[in-house]
Design an enzyme around this catalytic site. Structure first.
Site, PDB file in Angstrom:
ATOM      1  CB  CYS A 108     -82.777  76.336  -6.798  1.00 44.43           C
ATOM      2  SG  CYS A 108     -81.971  75.350  -8.253  1.00 44.43           S
ATOM      3  CG  HIS A 211     -81.796  72.485  -4.169  1.00 42.64           C
ATOM      4  ND1 HIS A 211     -83.092  72.836  -4.288  1.00 42.64           N
ATOM      5  CD2 HIS A 211     -81.412  72.761  -5.268  1.00 42.64           C
ATOM      6  CE1 HIS A 211     -83.675  73.033  -5.220  1.00 42.64           C
ATOM      7  NE2 HIS A 211     -82.436  72.913  -6.140  1.00 42.64           N
ATOM      8  CD  GLU A 213     -84.436  72.595  -0.804  1.00 39.56           C
ATOM      9  OE1 GLU A 213     -83.562  73.582  -0.618  1.00 39.56           O
ATOM     10  OE2 GLU A 213     -84.706  71.888  -1.891  1.00 39.56           O
TER      11      GLU A 213
END
Ligand code: MN
Length: 236
Positions: A108, A211, A213
């Protein structure tokens, strides 16, 4: 053999008295076999270089907007909150990391700072500055993929994910405008928004606008992004 040490950049708290980090980054790195170390934001140039000597891979995380002066623009009213100390810290980190040829994963804001560090520019606000644009700041749960991306078939990213089309989450109002000449665009949404870049020299220096994660537990391909990052970091 010890696990590769992954330095993960942190955020300031709202009052700038603390450095903090979403645990999702730490959990993703740990699950993929890395030893996660949180890098606090500091200004001492010499010490920033020492961090790079101590780590095997660098993970640049999400955060607030990047100072547009760093890519040669004045701020528009739509530009959001800035963290100049963090920008300075990460640009210094990146200059040392590039010299050391460390594997780098930018997520990001981390993808955007990679581009800016290497001479690229950003849209200060996609909705205001780009003609056709999907919803890139989703109201769905953060882990939920809300738009498609098309991945370049001859890219490192394709080798990792092994799909030309997939879906990702989207929690950004800024995006890459002019990509740095050191990078290739490797994934885009159908509206042309750049969703991934990677260094042309073939090393693991990859930026993704989404994202992973917070997606890897449901979408395996996002886990492979972390395992390949850790695998490359092992060679350092
Ligand atoms: Mn997006």
């Amino acid at each position: 053999m010890r696990k590769p040490i992954i330095g993960i950049t942190s955020n300031h708290s709202d009052d700038y008295t603390q450095c903090k980090l979403n645990k999702a980054y730490i959990e993703a790195v740990t699950s993929a076999g890395g030893l996660a170390i949180v890098l606090p934001i500091i200004s001492e140039q010499g010490i920033i270089g020492e961090y790079i000597d101590e780590i095997d891979g660098l993970l640049l995380t999400g955060g607030v907007d990047i100072d547009p002066l760093l890519y040669g623009e004045n701020p528009l009213p739509v530009n959001g909150e800035l963290d100049p100390l963090r920008d300075y810290f990460e640009l210094e980190l990146l200059s040392y990391a590039d010299q050391a040829e460390l594997p780098i994963l930018g997520i990001c804001k981390g993808c955007q700072i990679l581009n800016v560090a290497m001479g690229g520019t950003l849209y200060q606000d996609l909705y205001k500055q780009k003609k056709t644009v999907f919803k890139h700041f989703q109201d769905a749960p953060r882990w939920y993929p809300t738009h498609g991306i098309n991945i370049e078939g001859n890219s490192y990213l394709y080798k990792i994910i092994n799909k030309k089309n997939t879906k990702v989450n989207s929690i950004h109002h800024q995006g890459i405008k002019d990509v740095s000449s050191d990078f290739n665009i490797t994934a885009q949404a159908d509206d042309g928004v750049i969703e991934a870049i990677e260094k042309k020299d073939g090393r693991f220096v990859i930026g993704v606008q989404w994202h992973p994660e917070i997606m890897w537990e449901n979408e395996k391909e996002n886990f492979y992004l972390f395992t390949e990052f850790i695998r490359q970091s092992k060679n350092q």
